[in-house]
Design a protein around this motif. Structure first.
Motif, PDB file in Angstrom:
ATOM      1  N   LEU A  71       0.836  -1.204   0.000  1.00  0.00           N
ATOM      2  CA  LEU A  71       0.000   0.000   0.000  1.00  0.00           C
ATOM      3  C   LEU A  71       0.871   1.253   0.000  1.00  0.00           C
ATOM      4  CD1 LEU A  71      -2.732   1.432   0.170  1.00  0.00           C
ATOM      5  CD2 LEU A  71      -2.641   1.146   2.657  1.00  0.00           C
ATOM      6  N   ALA A  72       1.944   1.248   0.788  1.00  0.00           N
ATOM      7  CA  ALA A  72       2.833   2.414   0.846  1.00  0.00           C
ATOM      8  C   ALA A  72       3.453   2.687  -0.524  1.00  0.00           C
ATOM      9  CB  ALA A  72       3.926   2.185   1.883  1.00  0.00           C
ATOM     10  N   GLU A  73       3.821   1.617  -1.224  1.00  0.00           N
ATOM     11  CA  GLU A  73       4.379   1.792  -2.558  1.00  0.00           C
ATOM     12  C   GLU A  73       3.349   2.396  -3.511  1.00  0.00           C
ATOM     13  OE1 GLU A  73       5.944  -1.865  -3.982  1.00  0.00           O
ATOM     14  OE2 GLU A  73       7.415  -2.072  -2.363  1.00  0.00           O
ATOM     15  N   ALA A  74       2.107   1.906  -3.424  1.00  0.00           N
ATOM     16  CA  ALA A  74       1.049   2.416  -4.297  1.00  0.00           C
ATOM     17  C   ALA A  74       0.758   3.881  -4.010  1.00  0.00           C
ATOM     18  CB  ALA A  74      -0.211   1.565  -4.121  1.00  0.00           C
ATOM     19  N   LEU A  75       0.731   4.246  -2.733  1.00  0.00           N
ATOM     20  CA  LEU A  75       0.464   5.633  -2.356  1.00  0.00           C
ATOM     21  C   LEU A  75       1.597   6.548  -2.811  1.00  0.00           C
ATOM     22  CD1 LEU A  75      -0.915   4.937   1.237  1.00  0.00           C
ATOM     23  CD2 LEU A  75      -2.242   5.861  -0.677  1.00  0.00           C
ATOM     24  N   THR A  76       2.818   6.070  -2.681  1.00  0.00           N
ATOM     25  CA  THR A  76       3.976   6.867  -3.108  1.00  0.00           C
ATOM     26  C   THR A  76       3.952   7.077  -4.617  1.00  0.00           C
ATOM     27  OG1 THR A  76       5.287   6.034  -1.255  1.00  0.00           O
ATOM     28  CG2 THR A  76       6.485   7.011  -3.101  1.00  0.00           C
ATOM     29  N   ARG A  77       3.606   6.014  -5.352  1.00  0.00           N
ATOM     30  CA  ARG A  77       3.512   6.148  -6.808  1.00  0.00           C
ATOM     31  C   ARG A  77       2.441   7.148  -7.210  1.00  0.00           C
ATOM     32  NH1 ARG A  77       3.956   0.467  -6.701  1.00  0.00           N
ATOM     33  NH2 ARG A  77       1.698   0.297  -7.087  1.00  0.00           N
ATOM     34  N   GLY A 119      -8.441   5.938  -0.096  1.00  0.00           N
ATOM     35  CA  GLY A 119      -9.317   4.812  -0.423  1.00  0.00           C
ATOM     36  C   GLY A 119      -9.308   4.491  -1.907  1.00  0.00           C
ATOM     37  N   ARG A 120      -9.282   5.526  -2.747  1.00  0.00           N
ATOM     38  CA  ARG A 120      -9.251   5.307  -4.196  1.00  0.00           C
ATOM     39  C   ARG A 120      -7.964   4.586  -4.618  1.00  0.00           C
ATOM     40  NH1 ARG A 120     -10.980  10.978  -4.665  1.00  0.00           N
ATOM     41  NH2 ARG A 120     -13.251  11.047  -4.920  1.00  0.00           N
ATOM     42  N   VAL A 121      -6.832   5.021  -4.037  1.00  0.00           N
ATOM     43  CA  VAL A 121      -5.557   4.388  -4.380  1.00  0.00           C
ATOM     44  C   VAL A 121      -5.550   2.931  -3.942  1.00  0.00           C
ATOM     45  CG1 VAL A 121      -3.062   4.412  -3.949  1.00  0.00           C
ATOM     46  CG2 VAL A 121      -4.288   6.567  -4.289  1.00  0.00           C
ATOM     47  N   ALA A 122      -6.058   2.667  -2.744  1.00  0.00           N
ATOM     48  CA  ALA A 122      -6.097   1.295  -2.237  1.00  0.00           C
ATOM     49  C   ALA A 122      -6.982   0.413  -3.109  1.00  0.00           C
ATOM     50  CB  ALA A 122      -6.593   1.293  -0.792  1.00  0.00           C
ATOM     51  N   LEU A 123      -8.104   0.957  -3.561  1.00  0.00           N
ATOM     52  CA  LEU A 123      -9.004   0.191  -4.429  1.00  0.00           C
ATOM     53  C   LEU A 123      -8.314  -0.148  -5.749  1.00  0.00           C
ATOM     54  CD1 LEU A 123     -11.826  -0.950  -5.026  1.00  0.00           C
ATOM     55  CD2 LEU A 123     -12.475   1.315  -5.875  1.00  0.00           C
ATOM     56  N   ALA A 124      -7.623   0.824  -6.329  1.00  0.00           N
ATOM     57  CA  ALA A 124      -6.935   0.588  -7.594  1.00  0.00           C
ATOM     58  C   ALA A 124      -5.809  -0.425  -7.436  1.00  0.00           C
ATOM     59  CB  ALA A 124      -6.384   1.907  -8.133  1.00  0.00           C
ATOM     60  N   ALA A 125      -5.197  -0.457  -6.236  1.00  0.00           N
ATOM     61  CA  ALA A 125      -4.098  -1.388  -5.987  1.00  0.00           C
ATOM     62  C   ALA A 125      -4.586  -2.732  -5.468  1.00  0.00           C
ATOM     63  CB  ALA A 125      -3.115  -0.774  -4.992  1.00  0.00           C
ATOM     64  N   ALA A 126      -5.902  -2.873  -5.308  1.00  0.00           N
ATOM     65  CA  ALA A 126      -6.510  -4.119  -4.820  1.00  0.00           C
ATOM     66  C   ALA A 126      -5.970  -4.513  -3.451  1.00  0.00           C
ATOM     67  CB  ALA A 126      -6.309  -5.239  -5.827  1.00  0.00           C
ATOM     68  N   VAL A 127      -5.850  -3.522  -2.560  1.00  0.00           N
ATOM     69  CA  VAL A 127      -5.392  -3.765  -1.189  1.00  0.00           C
ATOM     70  C   VAL A 127      -6.587  -3.644  -0.250  1.00  0.00           C
ATOM     71  CG1 VAL A 127      -3.852  -3.028   0.651  1.00  0.00           C
ATOM     72  CG2 VAL A 127      -3.111  -2.850  -1.721  1.00  0.00           C
ATOM     73  N   ALA A 128      -6.779  -4.652   0.593  1.00  0.00           N
ATOM     74  CA  ALA A 128      -7.882  -4.623   1.561  1.00  0.00           C
ATOM     75  C   ALA A 128      -7.481  -3.776   2.763  1.00  0.00           C
ATOM     76  CB  ALA A 128      -8.224  -6.036   2.011  1.00  0.00           C
TER      77      ALA A 128
END
Length: 304
Positions: free
Chosen positions: A234-240, A262-271
């Motif tokens: 998740l941290a990697e997705a948020l940083t990107r 929440g949008r970033v987490a959804l796109a990264a498929a992280v629960a």
């Protein structure tokens, strides 16, 4: 609508309110926040005609309060819950208000029921009321005329947690029906929950005005805490996504609104297992904007 235009109130050499302007819109709760002595109560007293302005003006629905016929039918006011006749019963206080406004006596029972004052309590002298009971009586008196505008100074003082939640629902319901609410309070968290718009005042001057999200965004203070099934991913997705991320107590602190995370987490498929505003966000903003008006410095520890 409440409109305050370039309002100034001076007491000799002391400038209590200094060139204040703001509006409170129908259908919204406006929180009026500031340290002790910032000018909140003075401003509200001017709005309802209890204190004359040195210059500028305040109107309600386009009219000065003194020019509104039978004003209690249009504007409900609670500025001091203790400023009630201590020798009268709660029922007598409301009955006198109802008859002064030309309302039927049944309105008294409706208001007592609304604020949860029992028949036994309503027959008790106000001098024997707790502060919370006086607040409930004051709110009942403010609402008895079925006004379209409410002006309340510290209405949650003395209420227990259940009472604060009740008042929150009452004011939100009032605004949802098109009413205008101007609410002053020292309970920062409660105002943060209930208010649609916020006015921050210090040393008699407006230091910020807007909704919570825009105030936090303008100060760069929007932040949230998030945890997930895979914090590293998740941290990697948020940083990107260009968001600043800091590990904090087994979670991630992100410089963004929860909806964006929440949008970033959804796109990264992280629960996600937790997602909430970071503690102290609005409180920190409030203290920063009013720092030169605070009586107490920020605590750094207890002297030994």
């Amino acid at each position: 609508m409440i409109t305050v235009e370039r309002l100034t109130r001076r007491y000799g050499d002391f400038l209590a309110v200094d060139d204040v302007s703001f509006t409170c819109q129908p259908g919204r709760v406006t929180g009026f926040l500031g340290p002790n002595g910032a000018g909140k109560t003075t401003t509200m007293r001017v709005v309802v005609g209890l204190t004359p302005a040195t210059s500028g003006r305040a109107t309600i629905g386009g009219h000065a309060y003194r020019d509104i016929p039978n004003p209690g039918r249009h504007v409900g006011v609670l500025l001091d819950a203790s400023a009630q006749h201590a020798g009268r019963t709660g029922r007598e206080v409301l009955t006198l208000g109802a008859r002064t406004m030309g309302l039927p006596d049944r309105r008294v029972d409706e208001m007592l029921d609304l604020v949860s004052l029992t028949p036994v309590e309503s027959r008790r002298r106000v001098r024997h009321y707790s502060l919370g009971m006086r607040q409930r009586l004051g709110i009942a008196h403010a609402l008895i005329g079925d006004p379209s505008v409410l002006i309340l100074d510290e209405p949650a003082n003395g209420l227990d947690p259940a009472g604060i939640r009740w008042m929150r629902g009452l004011l939100q319901g009032f605004a949802e029906q098109g009413g205008t609410v101007l609410l002053s309070s020292h309970l920062l968290h409660e105002v943060e929950i209930i208010a649609d718009d916020m006015i921050l005042i210090g040393h008699g001057r407006i230091v910020a005005h807007g909704d919570k999200e825009s105030l936090l965004a303008s100060a760069g203070s929007a932040a949230c805490l998030v945890s997930s099934s895979d914090n590293e991913w998740l941290a990697e997705a948020l940083t990107r996504a260009g968001l600043a991320v800091t590990p904090q107590w087994g979670a991630l602190r992100v410089a963004a609104e929860p909806v964006e995370v929440g949008r970033v987490a959804l796109a990264a498929a992280v629960a996600l297992t937790e997602l909430r505003p970071a503690d102290g966000g609005f409180e920190d903003l409030f203290l920063e904007l009013t720092s030169d008006t605070q009586r107490d410095p920020a605590a750094t520890g207890v002297a030994s």
